[in-house]
Design a protein around this motif. Structure first.
Motif, PDB file in Angstrom:
ATOM      1  N   PHE A  10       0.832  -1.208   0.000  1.00 42.08           N
ATOM      2  CA  PHE A  10       0.000   0.000   0.000  1.00 42.08           C
ATOM      3  C   PHE A  10       0.866   1.259   0.000  1.00 42.08           C
ATOM      4  CE2 PHE A  10      -2.599   3.119   2.452  1.00 42.08           C
ATOM      5  CZ  PHE A  10      -3.690   3.192   1.609  1.00 42.08           C
ATOM      6  N   TYR A  11       2.015   1.202   0.669  1.00 40.25           N
ATOM      7  CA  TYR A  11       2.921   2.357   0.730  1.00 40.25           C
ATOM      8  C   TYR A  11       3.458   2.736  -0.649  1.00 40.25           C
ATOM      9  CZ  TYR A  11       3.444   2.219   5.859  1.00 40.25           C
ATOM     10  OH  TYR A  11       3.231   2.278   7.199  1.00 40.25           O
ATOM     11  N   ARG A  12       3.513   1.775  -1.548  1.00 42.97           N
ATOM     12  CA  ARG A  12       4.188   1.977  -2.829  1.00 42.97           C
ATOM     13  C   ARG A  12       3.233   2.417  -3.946  1.00 42.97           C
ATOM     14  NH1 ARG A  12       9.018   2.710  -0.763  1.00 42.97           N
ATOM     15  NH2 ARG A  12      10.191   0.812  -0.236  1.00 42.97           N
ATOM     16  N   LEU A  13       2.001   2.734  -3.627  1.00 44.69           N
ATOM     17  CA  LEU A  13       1.025   3.031  -4.665  1.00 44.69           C
ATOM     18  C   LEU A  13       0.960   4.504  -5.040  1.00 44.69           C
ATOM     19  CD1 LEU A  13      -1.945   0.719  -3.584  1.00 44.69           C
ATOM     20  CD2 LEU A  13      -0.023   0.226  -5.085  1.00 44.69           C
ATOM     21  N   GLY A  14       1.710   5.350  -4.376  1.00 42.32           N
ATOM     22  CA  GLY A  14       1.660   6.777  -4.668  1.00 42.32           C
ATOM     23  C   GLY A  14       2.471   7.144  -5.898  1.00 42.32           C
ATOM     24  N   ILE A  15       2.307   8.390  -6.323  1.00 42.73           N
ATOM     25  CA  ILE A  15       3.093   8.911  -7.446  1.00 42.73           C
ATOM     26  C   ILE A  15       4.528   9.145  -6.974  1.00 42.73           C
ATOM     27  CG2 ILE A  15       3.374  10.884  -8.984  1.00 42.73           C
ATOM     28  CD1 ILE A  15       0.379  11.223  -8.970  1.00 42.73           C
ATOM     29  N   TRP A  16       5.477   8.818  -7.826  1.00 48.24           N
ATOM     30  CA  TRP A  16       6.880   9.065  -7.462  1.00 48.24           C
ATOM     31  C   TRP A  16       7.635   9.597  -8.664  1.00 48.24           C
ATOM     32  CZ3 TRP A  16      10.923   5.894  -9.524  1.00 48.24           C
ATOM     33  CH2 TRP A  16      10.474   4.835 -10.317  1.00 48.24           C
ATOM     34  N   ASP A  17       8.652  10.376  -8.378  1.00 49.21           N
ATOM     35  CA  ASP A  17       9.461  11.029  -9.414  1.00 49.21           C
ATOM     36  C   ASP A  17      10.799  10.298  -9.481  1.00 49.21           C
ATOM     37  OD1 ASP A  17      10.810  12.655 -11.137  1.00 49.21           O
ATOM     38  OD2 ASP A  17      10.439  14.524 -10.057  1.00 49.21           O
ATOM     39  N   ASP A  18      11.080   9.651 -10.620  1.00 53.25           N
ATOM     40  CA  ASP A  18      12.329   8.893 -10.724  1.00 53.25           C
ATOM     41  C   ASP A  18      13.516   9.761 -11.132  1.00 53.25           C
ATOM     42  OD1 ASP A  18      11.324   9.325 -13.219  1.00 53.25           O
ATOM     43  OD2 ASP A  18      12.004   7.419 -14.056  1.00 53.25           O
ATOM     44  N   GLY A  84      15.010  -3.227  -1.856  1.00 51.48           N
ATOM     45  CA  GLY A  84      14.286  -2.310  -0.974  1.00 51.48           C
ATOM     46  C   GLY A  84      12.808  -2.221  -1.265  1.00 51.48           C
ATOM     47  N   ASP A  85      12.373  -2.774  -2.411  1.00 50.95           N
ATOM     48  CA  ASP A  85      10.976  -2.659  -2.831  1.00 50.95           C
ATOM     49  C   ASP A  85      10.253  -4.005  -2.882  1.00 50.95           C
ATOM     50  OD1 ASP A  85      11.501   0.028  -3.220  1.00 50.95           O
ATOM     51  OD2 ASP A  85      11.961  -0.228  -5.340  1.00 50.95           O
ATOM     52  N   GLU A  86      11.014  -5.100  -2.970  1.00 49.29           N
ATOM     53  CA  GLU A  86      10.408  -6.415  -3.108  1.00 49.29           C
ATOM     54  C   GLU A  86      11.094  -7.413  -2.182  1.00 49.29           C
ATOM     55  OE1 GLU A  86       9.069  -6.798  -7.716  1.00 49.29           O
ATOM     56  OE2 GLU A  86      11.227  -6.704  -7.362  1.00 49.29           O
ATOM     57  N   VAL A  87      10.321  -8.334  -1.662  1.00 46.50           N
ATOM     58  CA  VAL A  87      10.887  -9.417  -0.853  1.00 46.50           C
ATOM     59  C   VAL A  87      10.228 -10.720  -1.277  1.00 46.50           C
ATOM     60  CG1 VAL A  87      11.380  -7.941   1.138  1.00 46.50           C
ATOM     61  CG2 VAL A  87       9.184  -9.129   0.983  1.00 46.50           C
ATOM     62  N   PRO A  88      10.924 -11.839  -1.102  1.00 45.57           N
ATOM     63  CA  PRO A  88      10.327 -13.128  -1.466  1.00 45.57           C
ATOM     64  C   PRO A  88       9.235 -13.527  -0.482  1.00 45.57           C
ATOM     65  CG  PRO A  88      12.483 -13.437  -0.462  1.00 45.57           C
ATOM     66  CD  PRO A  88      12.322 -11.964  -0.657  1.00 45.57           C
ATOM     67  N   ILE A  89       8.187 -14.128  -1.002  1.00 48.07           N
ATOM     68  CA  ILE A  89       7.095 -14.633  -0.177  1.00 48.07           C
ATOM     69  C   ILE A  89       7.219 -16.146  -0.141  1.00 48.07           C
ATOM     70  CG2 ILE A  89       4.601 -14.875  -0.007  1.00 48.07           C
ATOM     71  CD1 ILE A  89       5.620 -12.120   0.658  1.00 48.07           C
ATOM     72  N   LEU A  90       7.453 -16.679   1.037  1.00 44.79           N
ATOM     73  CA  LEU A  90       7.743 -18.101   1.171  1.00 44.79           C
ATOM     74  C   LEU A  90       6.880 -18.756   2.232  1.00 44.79           C
ATOM     75  CD1 LEU A  90      11.578 -17.580   1.332  1.00 44.79           C
ATOM     76  CD2 LEU A  90      10.408 -18.616  -0.586  1.00 44.79           C
ATOM     77  N   SER A 170      25.576 -11.566 -11.885  1.00 42.27           N
ATOM     78  CA  SER A 170      24.459 -12.518 -11.928  1.00 42.27           C
ATOM     79  C   SER A 170      24.141 -13.080 -10.557  1.00 42.27           C
ATOM     80  CB  SER A 170      24.778 -13.667 -12.895  1.00 42.27           C
ATOM     81  OG  SER A 170      25.873 -14.440 -12.409  1.00 42.27           O
ATOM     82  N   LEU A 171      25.127 -13.107  -9.669  1.00 42.68           N
ATOM     83  CA  LEU A 171      24.897 -13.640  -8.323  1.00 42.68           C
ATOM     84  C   LEU A 171      24.583 -12.539  -7.328  1.00 42.68           C
ATOM     85  CD1 LEU A 171      27.745 -16.295  -8.109  1.00 42.68           C
ATOM     86  CD2 LEU A 171      25.295 -16.727  -8.306  1.00 42.68           C
ATOM     87  N   GLY A 172      24.270 -11.345  -7.850  1.00 45.50           N
ATOM     88  CA  GLY A 172      23.842 -10.268  -6.966  1.00 45.50           C
ATOM     89  C   GLY A 172      22.543 -10.637  -6.293  1.00 45.50           C
ATOM     90  N   TRP A 173      21.869  -9.689  -5.713  1.00 48.74           N
ATOM     91  CA  TRP A 173      20.634 -10.001  -4.984  1.00 48.74           C
ATOM     92  C   TRP A 173      19.690 -10.730  -5.915  1.00 48.74           C
ATOM     93  CZ3 TRP A 173      15.394  -9.336  -4.906  1.00 48.74           C
ATOM     94  CH2 TRP A 173      14.785  -9.612  -3.690  1.00 48.74           C
ATOM     95  N   THR A 178      10.865 -17.741  -6.953  1.00 44.61           N
ATOM     96  CA  THR A 178       9.878 -17.669  -5.881  1.00 44.61           C
ATOM     97  C   THR A 178       9.031 -16.428  -6.089  1.00 44.61           C
ATOM     98  OG1 THR A 178       9.568 -17.694  -3.477  1.00 44.61           O
ATOM     99  CG2 THR A 178      11.364 -16.340  -4.317  1.00 44.61           C
ATOM    100  N   ASP A 179       7.839 -16.415  -5.513  1.00 45.77           N
ATOM    101  CA  ASP A 179       6.960 -15.253  -5.640  1.00 45.77           C
ATOM    102  C   ASP A 179       7.545 -14.070  -4.887  1.00 45.77           C
ATOM    103  OD1 ASP A 179       5.112 -16.604  -7.174  1.00 45.77           O
ATOM    104  OD2 ASP A 179       3.962 -17.297  -5.444  1.00 45.77           O
ATOM    105  N   MET A 180       7.403 -12.895  -5.475  1.00 43.87           N
ATOM    106  CA  MET A 180       7.901 -11.676  -4.854  1.00 43.87           C
ATOM    107  C   MET A 180       6.730 -10.774  -4.499  1.00 43.87           C
ATOM    108  SD  MET A 180      11.158 -12.194  -4.966  1.00 43.87           S
ATOM    109  CE  MET A 180      11.828 -10.570  -4.585  1.00 43.87           C
ATOM    110  N   ALA A 181       6.880 -10.026  -3.425  1.00 41.72           N
ATOM    111  CA  ALA A 181       5.832  -9.096  -3.001  1.00 41.72           C
ATOM    112  C   ALA A 181       6.376  -7.681  -2.975  1.00 41.72           C
ATOM    113  CB  ALA A 181       5.317  -9.461  -1.608  1.00 41.72           C
ATOM    114  N   LEU A 182       5.630  -6.763  -3.595  1.00 50.12           N
ATOM    115  CA  LEU A 182       5.947  -5.341  -3.470  1.00 50.12           C
ATOM    116  C   LEU A 182       5.671  -4.940  -2.032  1.00 50.12           C
ATOM    117  CD1 LEU A 182       6.653  -2.728  -5.130  1.00 50.12           C
ATOM    118  CD2 LEU A 182       4.196  -2.335  -5.221  1.00 50.12           C
ATOM    119  N   CYS A 183       6.596  -4.258  -1.403  1.00 47.42           N
ATOM    120  CA  CYS A 183       6.439  -3.955   0.019  1.00 47.42           C
ATOM    121  C   CYS A 183       7.238  -2.706   0.370  1.00 47.42           C
ATOM    122  CB  CYS A 183       6.905  -5.126   0.882  1.00 47.42           C
ATOM    123  SG  CYS A 183       8.681  -5.437   0.750  1.00 47.42           S
TER     124      CYS A 183
END
Length: 526
Positions: A10-18, A84-90, A170-173, A178-183
């Motif tokens: 829910f925190y990530r649904l706002g407008i943002w300036d890249d 910082g924006d996604e984490v695995p859902i396990l 390639s071995l970075g984060w 697995t499923d990822m969640a925006l968070c």
């Protein structure tokens, strides 16, 4: 537990300036969006009015605004994906194996990184010893090793170096399959200080503030527990959430009860659900709102009980039929003396059309879907079609709640029928009646395609008897049996299309199905 993590998306649904000109100000603009939404959605207060300065008649001072902002000061800014924006859902059973795989990846990455650094060290020593060479700086090393690596290290060693660098990348984060969640995530267990921004300018800090609750609601400084060892967050947001939903806060239960009431009746006891302040609408039935709020709290905040309570009430079961004397005394129906006729929302209209022709896919969960959007609509983008990855036909007819929402590119039928505004919290949907709706429902490619599918369904389920096909169409569209007059008029329409307008039998049925989808009774609840 995946649900709380997913909820923080829910925190990530706002407008943002890249690409902000002023990164600090842009960060505070993002925080303002969060504070604004939190205040309006959960407290029914427009706390953002106090961002720049105090107002003489406003009981929320500027300091209170920044005390609320302090609860969110530590969150990581949105970077359009990444750790910082996604984490695995396990599932619990798979977490240990996943973490072991992650550790193995990091170990291999570190080994490859160290080996590459050793080769860079050798390269630096070799090339620095060449006649006329100056000392190689760290900044110049990457470009230099790309140009001279093969000559200095030799083709074989340079190829091995390139392989190591690719392995590091390639071995970075990498979460693996697995499923990822925006968070939302935080920077760690310690938060930066928060200062009042004079005139709302993030570059002009004023007095320091600590997390605290609104004074007008009896709040004071927040007590933030010391984060446990190894904590990844400050725990501030949990403290705020506990206060919002506590008996110390008199507003949240009323705001929530009003929203539940609104979604059943089409409007709330307070018609401005995001604004319970003096600039908002006063409750039409304040005692009822208080009672519903108390029932919500006493019921342990269980919304199912509230739904049952409202839907079994006499007010909810009233007819929409008007009464001349009541209409004269209360034309806006503020006293709920009847049930307001309600048009289906944009999503309900699209889903109803798909259900009517039998193609609606009721599959649940999973990522967003991308229904077909006409080429003419796509042409409005700077790069037509970019960011709209149409999937399979089966996925395209899933329920509208799964349709991907892109601010700059919306599905035409949803946009025409007043889908929610995407720039800010949308407390109330507009319900308009305007020409583009009728034009889209008569001439749009989507509706014509679905009319043909309905025609095919009628032939399949009712056989070759036209009268039975017509009766089935009315029953599917209106959830009632058609009257003899409706069947007769429908048959007359089909005959005239064939005899007077030269339509083929298939075309005449397609046009009849188009007419059915344009019935007022199909899109309005009476």
């Amino acid at each position: 537990n995946a649900d709380p993590i997913v909820a923080t998306g829910f925190y990530r649904l706002g407008i943002w300036d890249d690409e902000p000109n002023d990164r600090l100000q842009a960060r505070y603009d993002n925080l303002d969006d969060i504070v604004t939404t939190t205040g309006q959605v959960f407290l029914g207060l427009t706390v953002d009015c106090a961002r720049c300065h105090n107002h003489k008649i406003d009981p929320i001072p500027q300091a209170d605004y920044y005390r609320l902002l302090a609860f969110f000061q530590n969150i990581n800014p949105f970077n359009n994906g990444g750790p910082g924006d996604e984490v695995p859902i396990l599932p619990a059973a798979g977490r240990e194996a996943f973490e072991l795989r992650q550790k193995e990846r990091k170990d291999r990455q570190r080994q490859a990184y160290d080996a590459a650094k050793e080769m860079e060290k050798d390269f630096r020593q070799l090339i620095s010893g060449e006649p006329g060479r100056v000392k190689v700086s760290d900044a110049a090393l990457p470009d230099l090793i790309r140009k001279e690596g093969k000559r200095v290290l030799g083709a074989e060693r340079y190829a091995h170096y390139e392989k190591l660098r690719r392995e590091v990348d390639s071995l970075g984060w990498d979460a693996g399959k697995t499923d990822m969640a925006l968070c939302v995530t935080e920077r760690g267990a310690q938060s930066p200080d928060t200062f009042i921004c004079l005139r709302g300018n993030a570059n002009v800090p004023g007095d320091k503030v600590v997390p605290g609750f609104l004074q007008v609601l009896g709040g004071g400084d927040a007590v933030i527990p010391e984060p446990p060892k190894g904590a990844k967050t400050t725990g501030r947001r949990t403290v705020l959430a506990n206060w919002v939903a506590s008996t110390q806060n008199p507003l949240f239960a009323r705001v929530m009860a009003n929203r539940i009431f609104q979604y059943h009746f089409g409007r709330g006891i307070v018609r401005s659900p995001n604004n319970f302040g003096t600039q908002g609408d006063k409750p039409s039935h304040p005692e009822l709102l208080d009672w519903l709020a108390s029932q919500l709290v006493e019921g342990g905040w269980r919304m199912k009980s509230m739904h049952r309570l409202i839907m079994t009430s006499n007010a909810y079961r009233m007819s929409t039929r008007g009464d001349p004397s009541a209409l004269a005394a209360d034309p806006q129906n503020d006293l709920f003396w009847r049930f307001d006729m309600r048009r289906l929302t944009a999503e309900e209209i699209r889903d109803s059309i798909l259900a009517l022709d039998g193609t609606l896919n009721l599959k649940m969960y999973g990522p967003s879907v991308f229904p077909h959007i006409p080429r003419e609509v796509m042409a409005g983008q700077s790069i037509p079609g970019r960011g709209w990855d149409e999937g399979t036909a089966d996925e395209a007819v899933r329920r509208s709640v799964y349709v991907h929402v892109k601010r700059s590119l919306q599905v035409p039928i949803l946009q025409s029928f007043d889908t929610a505004e995407t720039d800010r919290s949308c407390p109330v949907r507009f319900v308009t009646v305007q020409p583009t709706q009728a034009l889209g429902m008569l001439n749009g490619s989507f509706i014509h395609g679905e009319a043909r599918k309905l025609s095919a369904r009628l032939k399949k389920e009712a056989g070759d008897d036209r009268a039975k096909q017509v009766a089935l169409a009315w029953r599917l569209a209106t959830s009632r049996e058609a009257t003899k007059q409706e069947v007769d008029r429908s048959m007359t329409l089909i005959d005239s299309l064939e005899n007077q307008d030269g339509a083929t039998p298939d075309q005449s049925m397609d046009y009849f199905c188009l007419m059915v989808m344009n019935l007022n009774e199909f899109v309005y609840l009476d």
